[in-house]
Motif scaffolding. Sequence first.
Motif, PDB file in Angstrom:
ATOM      1  N   ALA A 175       0.833  -1.305  -0.104  1.00 23.28           N
ATOM      2  CA  ALA A 175       0.206   0.026  -0.033  1.00 23.28           C
ATOM      3  C   ALA A 175       0.848   1.338   0.023  1.00 23.28           C
ATOM      4  CB  ALA A 175      -0.701  -0.133   1.183  1.00 23.28           C
ATOM      5  N   LEU A 176       0.273   2.269  -0.632  1.00 20.42           N
ATOM      6  CA  LEU A 176       0.865   3.462  -0.162  1.00 20.42           C
ATOM      7  C   LEU A 176       0.601   4.121   1.170  1.00 20.42           C
ATOM      8  CD1 LEU A 176       0.151   5.270  -3.710  1.00 20.42           C
ATOM      9  CD2 LEU A 176       2.166   3.884  -3.110  1.00 20.42           C
ATOM     10  N   THR A 177       1.271   5.015   1.554  1.00 14.45           N
ATOM     11  CA  THR A 177       0.892   5.818   2.787  1.00 14.45           C
ATOM     12  C   THR A 177      -0.478   6.540   2.654  1.00 14.45           C
ATOM     13  OG1 THR A 177       2.384   7.844   2.164  1.00 14.45           O
ATOM     14  CG2 THR A 177       3.472   6.070   3.457  1.00 14.45           C
ATOM     15  N   ASP A 178      -1.077   6.664   3.723  1.00 16.17           N
ATOM     16  CA  ASP A 178      -2.195   7.347   3.710  1.00 16.17           C
ATOM     17  C   ASP A 178      -2.075   8.952   3.201  1.00 16.17           C
ATOM     18  OD1 ASP A 178      -3.885   5.416   4.881  1.00 16.17           O
ATOM     19  OD2 ASP A 178      -4.241   6.454   6.561  1.00 16.17           O
ATOM     20  N   SER A 194      -3.861   9.501  -2.489  1.00 19.85           N
ATOM     21  CA  SER A 194      -4.950  10.027  -3.303  1.00 19.85           C
ATOM     22  C   SER A 194      -6.177   9.146  -3.006  1.00 19.85           C
ATOM     23  CB  SER A 194      -4.538  10.019  -4.780  1.00 19.85           C
ATOM     24  OG  SER A 194      -3.617  10.848  -4.716  1.00 19.85           O
ATOM     25  N   ARG A 195      -6.390   8.889  -1.984  1.00 17.20           N
ATOM     26  CA  ARG A 195      -7.476   8.044  -1.555  1.00 17.20           C
ATOM     27  C   ARG A 195      -8.929   8.731  -2.012  1.00 17.20           C
ATOM     28  NH1 ARG A 195      -7.060   6.153   4.479  1.00 17.20           N
ATOM     29  NH2 ARG A 195      -9.316   6.354   4.453  1.00 17.20           N
ATOM     30  N   ASP A 237      -6.578  15.402   0.489  1.00 21.46           N
ATOM     31  CA  ASP A 237      -6.002  14.487   1.174  1.00 21.46           C
ATOM     32  C   ASP A 237      -4.414  14.523   1.204  1.00 21.46           C
ATOM     33  OD1 ASP A 237      -6.248  13.200  -0.938  1.00 21.46           O
ATOM     34  OD2 ASP A 237      -6.893  11.360  -0.165  1.00 21.46           O
ATOM     35  N   ASN A 238      -4.017  15.339   0.409  1.00 23.72           N
ATOM     36  CA  ASN A 238      -2.495  15.729   0.155  1.00 23.72           C
ATOM     37  C   ASN A 238      -2.145  16.957   0.789  1.00 23.72           C
ATOM     38  OD1 ASN A 238       0.041  16.280  -0.851  1.00 23.72           O
ATOM     39  ND2 ASN A 238      -0.383  15.911  -3.029  1.00 23.72           N
ATOM     40  N   HIS A 262      -7.119  17.020  -4.034  1.00 25.27           N
ATOM     41  CA  HIS A 262      -5.795  18.029  -4.480  1.00 25.27           C
ATOM     42  C   HIS A 262      -6.165  18.204  -6.016  1.00 25.27           C
ATOM     43  CE1 HIS A 262      -1.852  19.862  -3.823  1.00 25.27           C
ATOM     44  NE2 HIS A 262      -1.549  18.977  -4.959  1.00 25.27           N
ATOM     45  N   SER A 263      -6.454  17.535  -6.826  1.00 24.80           N
ATOM     46  CA  SER A 263      -6.551  17.740  -8.274  1.00 24.80           C
ATOM     47  C   SER A 263      -7.743  18.315  -8.528  1.00 24.80           C
ATOM     48  CB  SER A 263      -6.114  16.481  -9.067  1.00 24.80           C
ATOM     49  OG  SER A 263      -6.727  15.506  -8.984  1.00 24.80           O
TER      50      SER A 263
END
Length: 743
Positions: A167-170, A174-175, A669-670, A700-701
């Motif tokens: 997994a990527l970090t929280d 980009s959850r 969430d970024n 974010h985007s």
Amino acid sequence: MTTDTHLSTTDYARAEQMLAPYRSRRVPRVTPHWIADGRRFWYEAGRRWVLVDPAAGTRHDAFDHDRLAAELSRATGTAVVASDLPVASLEFDDDVPRFSALGGRWSFADGTLTRLDDGPTDPFELPSPDERWVAFRRDGNVWVRSAETGDETALTDDAEPGVQYGALTDAMSSRMNLRRLGLRTIFLAFWSPDSTRLLVHRLDERGVAEQVLVESSPADGGRPVEHRFRYPIPGDEAQATMSWAVIDVAEGTVVRQDEEPRPIVHPVTLTHVWWSGEKGEAVHHLRQSRDARTLELVRLDPSTGGTTTLVQETGETRVDPTPQLGEPPMVRVLDSGEILWWSQRDGWGHLYLYPGGSDEPVQLTRGSWLVRTVLWVDEDTRQVWFLATGLVADDPYARQICRVGLDGTGFTRLTDDDLDHDAESPAEGGHLLDRASTPAHAPRSRVLGGDGQVLVELEAPTTDALVELGWSPPERFRTTAADGRTPVYGLLWRPHGFDPARRYPVIDSIYPGPQIHRAGPAFDSAMPGTGEALAALGFAVVAIDGRGTAGRSKAFHDHSYRHLGDAGALDDHVAAIRELGLRYPWLDTERVGITGHSGGGFATARALVSHPEFYSVGVATSGSHDARVYVTMWAEQYHGDGDPLDLATSELAGNLRGKLLLIHGELDDNVHPYQTLRLVDSFVEADVDVDMFIVPGVDHSLVGRSHHVVRRTWDYFVRHLHGTEPPRFRLAALPAPQGLAGL
């Protein structure tokens, strides 16, 4: 000189067509998709799919477009035309194209269309090289599915809240955006070449402090929804950690790395790993210290978990494996045991070869230029092909294709012109895909052999479709930095319908790095579409790479180290625009605006309060306005032991004199929206006026509502910098650019 005139809906409609998704369809870019062993590839150009065989020197349609259109029309009852085939997720199986179209999955062999039972490959499931297994994550653990029987088996069982595999970090996953797009979170794992083992990291975020986002307007119309994320900030003792594990699929055994888990402050670390050897006899990976001042190449024994450090490099500032964050690391472990290594130890970025068993490397390239990308290493001929910058006299960012022997002899420039060469090669090497362009000339693509000879001509698009809409190419310029001696480079877009007798307000389209540079000499530089759209509205637009951004010497890049709050040397931006104003009287340097996203949003707000005498209007989107409470990497690795107060724009809030619009997605969430709210709090405390727009439901985007944000940005500049009332115009939701999936 004449004054500004009112803008119309026609002007806005023309600006809309300059945005990246529309622009990319008018000037397509060749993106290769290599097949099997990399000897052939296909690409899409203008809704046609082309198959290329470099060894044979051929290119032709990947399939009969007219026949496929007719077959799809017959099979689905939907009229399909050859010039606009709805083909997606294309792949080749024994030369037979398989793709998704009109709600189905199809194969097209010998002119016959067949509906398939299977769907497209799930991007978050990983088929083994021999296609016998599919790996995936469920409830944090690693599972595999037999492709033959469909039986599923759990390979790990120790996942728990805060611990999961692949997994990527929280903080960097980009959850929220994935949720909006209906996608699951990314699964990262790597199959061994012989398909017997999986290499995967175990991520541990237990103990990491949480942040909370509130979704104000959920789709069901109910109460606001709370979203919690583990989100460490600089100085926190508890950070996410990771360690590697090797899983034998048939046996179900797990071999774990025999070291303590290491902190991970950016997910790019998770991709700097690879299997070595024909069957996967070893695993190699790169790791950086938490402050990024030490970089190591480590060998992991997949049978025991034992590790050996092969190369270690330490510096006074960041030590990186590539000039720009996110690019493939320039490290190769050769079959001979030698190690090809990229380093800035001599002040530039060059290649070194570590002989097996020796700590003393041989420097292969040298000079006041840098290696940008390693393309292809041929161990049989003992040569390496690479992209280099700094070899073109008039532009230190222009890329050239070069070759050198692994003993440091035989350096050769395979391209010797003033074009920018954006080249790539399949993993196996053998040929190069070269896209050569300038800001004024669209990429001419062709396949080159190892001596630079042309094997196949591909595409040579023109810019006629853009010119018909009023576009003119940006000017590549050179000015002098605020220190009075360092050259800095950028791009200048003239307004549509340019009249030298008029005076035009200027907009600085900014991204300050420091991990990348923004305004290169390629056709698609500087976030394509941003400058062109604003130019269509009657603004002169600049994009500038000040000191402290990446892509030149180590000293140039390190200008931002300990000075991250300088936002890409804003004083260099001011000096450059003033110099351009003396060069071009039609630039109205009394009316200067600035805009940017993320780090560019930070730089925009920073510009309004650090240079209030120069910048009068700004639109800052998703800005990281205080790196003291942003993700760990930026402050700890790019600011180092610099003054933490330099990172907070709020410290200068009382200086604001111009008009500033702050925009942020509520589910970012970024860069969390509290970054903007904390800055607004400082403006309130200073009793100065600022405008703010929080966009519900987006991250974010700003995907899904970015068209609204773009229009609001345009309106703000038209009203406050252009000095007229904007027309009533609504942009359509933005489509994905051709060749891109997602963002």
